[in-house]
Design a protein around this motif. Sequence first.
Motif, PDB file in Angstrom:
ATOM      1  N   GLY A 181       0.956  -1.187   0.076  1.00 13.20           N
ATOM      2  CA  GLY A 181       0.022  -0.021   0.019  1.00 13.20           C
ATOM      3  C   GLY A 181       0.899   1.247  -0.196  1.00 13.20           C
ATOM      4  O   GLY A 181       0.190   2.326  -0.275  1.00 13.20           O
ATOM      5  N   ARG A 182       2.214   1.010   0.011  1.00 14.94           N
ATOM      6  CA  ARG A 182       2.920   2.239   0.207  1.00 14.94           C
ATOM      7  C   ARG A 182       3.400   2.721  -1.278  1.00 14.94           C
ATOM      8  O   ARG A 182       3.398   1.965  -2.197  1.00 14.94           O
ATOM      9  N   VAL A 183       3.512   3.886  -1.400  1.00 19.30           N
ATOM     10  CA  VAL A 183       4.070   4.553  -2.812  1.00 19.30           C
ATOM     11  C   VAL A 183       5.480   4.571  -2.990  1.00 19.30           C
ATOM     12  O   VAL A 183       6.089   5.227  -2.194  1.00 19.30           O
ATOM     13  N   ALA A 193       5.821  10.056   1.973  1.00 18.20           N
ATOM     14  CA  ALA A 193       5.452   9.851   3.268  1.00 18.20           C
ATOM     15  C   ALA A 193       4.575  11.388   3.316  1.00 18.20           C
ATOM     16  O   ALA A 193       3.862  11.347   4.295  1.00 18.20           O
ATOM     17  N   ARG A 194       5.076  12.277   2.412  1.00 12.33           N
ATOM     18  CA  ARG A 194       4.339  13.631   2.582  1.00 12.33           C
ATOM     19  C   ARG A 194       4.455  14.577   1.409  1.00 12.33           C
ATOM     20  O   ARG A 194       5.523  14.055   0.297  1.00 12.33           O
ATOM     21  N   VAL A 195       3.482  15.382   1.175  1.00  6.77           N
ATOM     22  CA  VAL A 195       3.500  16.204  -0.139  1.00  6.77           C
ATOM     23  C   VAL A 195       3.712  17.528   0.325  1.00  6.77           C
ATOM     24  O   VAL A 195       2.744  17.912   1.261  1.00  6.77           O
ATOM     25  N   LEU A 196       4.469  18.320  -0.291  1.00  2.00           N
ATOM     26  CA  LEU A 196       4.859  19.688  -0.102  1.00  2.00           C
ATOM     27  C   LEU A 196       4.099  20.363  -1.348  1.00  2.00           C
ATOM     28  O   LEU A 196       4.638  20.117  -2.314  1.00  2.00           O
ATOM     29  N   GLY A 241      -5.673  17.214  -3.365  1.00  3.93           N
ATOM     30  CA  GLY A 241      -5.535  15.843  -3.919  1.00  3.93           C
ATOM     31  C   GLY A 241      -4.452  15.971  -5.163  1.00  3.93           C
ATOM     32  O   GLY A 241      -3.789  17.111  -5.520  1.00  3.93           O
ATOM     33  N   ILE A 242      -4.064  14.870  -5.646  1.00  2.00           N
ATOM     34  CA  ILE A 242      -3.385  14.667  -6.706  1.00  2.00           C
ATOM     35  C   ILE A 242      -4.284  15.040  -8.146  1.00  2.00           C
ATOM     36  O   ILE A 242      -5.322  14.459  -8.247  1.00  2.00           O
ATOM     37  N   GLN A 243      -3.813  15.789  -9.077  1.00  2.00           N
ATOM     38  CA  GLN A 243      -4.579  16.176  -9.959  1.00  2.00           C
ATOM     39  C   GLN A 243      -4.043  15.566 -11.353  1.00  2.00           C
ATOM     40  O   GLN A 243      -2.816  15.164 -11.320  1.00  2.00           O
ATOM     41  N   PRO A 244      -4.847  15.435 -12.497  1.00  2.00           N
ATOM     42  CA  PRO A 244      -4.415  14.866 -13.625  1.00  2.00           C
ATOM     43  C   PRO A 244      -2.876  15.610 -14.189  1.00  2.00           C
ATOM     44  O   PRO A 244      -2.151  15.001 -14.754  1.00  2.00           O
ATOM     45  N   GLY A 245      -3.056  17.065 -14.231  1.00  2.59           N
ATOM     46  CA  GLY A 245      -1.640  17.620 -14.503  1.00  2.59           C
ATOM     47  C   GLY A 245      -0.452  17.415 -13.633  1.00  2.59           C
ATOM     48  O   GLY A 245       0.662  17.800 -14.140  1.00  2.59           O
ATOM     49  N   VAL A 257      -3.855   7.091  -3.156  1.00  2.00           N
ATOM     50  CA  VAL A 257      -3.173   7.036  -2.090  1.00  2.00           C
ATOM     51  C   VAL A 257      -1.964   8.272  -1.894  1.00  2.00           C
ATOM     52  O   VAL A 257      -2.057   8.585  -0.673  1.00  2.00           O
ATOM     53  N   LEU A 258      -1.735   8.808  -2.965  1.00  2.00           N
ATOM     54  CA  LEU A 258      -0.708  10.084  -2.807  1.00  2.00           C
ATOM     55  C   LEU A 258      -1.820  11.189  -2.133  1.00  2.00           C
ATOM     56  O   LEU A 258      -1.379  11.944  -1.373  1.00  2.00           O
ATOM     57  N   GLY A 259      -2.858  11.072  -2.531  1.00  2.00           N
ATOM     58  CA  GLY A 259      -4.062  12.386  -1.984  1.00  2.00           C
ATOM     59  C   GLY A 259      -4.081  12.033  -0.477  1.00  2.00           C
ATOM     60  O   GLY A 259      -4.608  13.067  -0.038  1.00  2.00           O
ATOM     61  N   ALA A 260      -4.134  11.011   0.078  1.00  2.00           N
ATOM     62  CA  ALA A 260      -4.277  10.590   1.459  1.00  2.00           C
ATOM     63  C   ALA A 260      -3.083  10.909   2.193  1.00  2.00           C
ATOM     64  O   ALA A 260      -3.164  10.849   3.480  1.00  2.00           O
ATOM     65  N   LEU A 261      -1.967  11.373   1.887  1.00  2.00           N
ATOM     66  CA  LEU A 261      -0.847  11.677   2.510  1.00  2.00           C
ATOM     67  C   LEU A 261      -0.994  12.923   3.299  1.00  2.00           C
ATOM     68  O   LEU A 261      -1.636  13.584   2.846  1.00  2.00           O
TER      69      LEU A 261
END
Length: 355
Positions: free
Chosen positions: A182-184, A270-273, A292-296, A330-334
């Motif tokens: 489940g990790r990226v 683990a984190r998004v900035l 969240g993470i966008q198509p772009g 998954v990335l959007g939940a970080l």
Amino acid sequence: MTPAITQWAARYARPWWGATETTTAPRDGDIPVVEADLDPAAVSRLVQSVLDHTNETAPYAGATMVYRYDDEDCTVSAAQPGLDLAYHYRPQARCMHIVGCTETAVATAAARFARELMRARLFADGWHVLHASAAVRGDGETVLVLGDKGAGKTTTALTLARSGNWKLLANDRVFARVEDDGRVRILPWPSAAAIGLGLLDALGVYDDVRSRLLAGEQLHPTQDKAVTAALTAGARQPLRNSAGKELKVQFFPDQLPWLGLELATEGYAARVLVPRVAPAAQPALADADRRGIQPGDFFTSTSDDRYTDVFRLIDLTPSAAAQREALATVLGALPRQRLMLNHDIKANSDLLRSL
């Protein structure tokens, strides 16, 4: 293929992917293969062959590529006349043959296409390319830095990578895939790194880079001549072209240690900035709205305007779209934070150390 051409490719693959040399010749079709030769006569012949037939054009690595598909023998022929380069790709054998007139042009093209073949292989295994910078902590936890061009992705990743127990994983693009746990997992995109004159000065490495250039070190050939002239003259202010785009110093991956950086070969998100740079602002971190993470944020074969999929390497299947959506989820939940930076590298570093 001359040693100079293979050594050029190693400058990308060795630092980022830990590639090693081999004396074992691959069997035809066993693994993707790039053959490259210096052959001016062949270049003229192949370029004319492409131009004499019905063809298409597309941008590829900053230059125009003319290409045609031969459905009868299942090959792709292409040329970049402005660079004196010609290509012939046999998909069934997964073999690309590149010819050119100069060692630098051929070496650059061969290294680039070797990466494209590996990109296709990784894509088939569920990997996708994100428009992101990244830095990895000693335990493997990775900070992904997302944002539009000019948002401060490079500034954030470089500053973080020079702050304590961190290494640079990527400057502009990364490969990402959801693993069974489940990790990226994140892998670097091996490429030259573009860093502005002003940022080099702020990081305190401008003088060393300039000294190396004056001593005869060769930076990446894609670097604009105006940048080389500015470095030679000792100019430190950001340099822009007539369209307003910043022109930057271009480093080979194995030159990044000049900047006090260690390179990482993988990590786990683990984190998004999401950064923004404002000269008069106070450096600050704040929880971000759940955009969240966008198509772009993804590079795809249709959206990538720099490495157009002329040779049809990427297989666009429904499963690939589903994998990309799962990755975005998954990335959007970080944990996600907005990051405000200014031009004070010490203040920025002090803030980023809190991570």
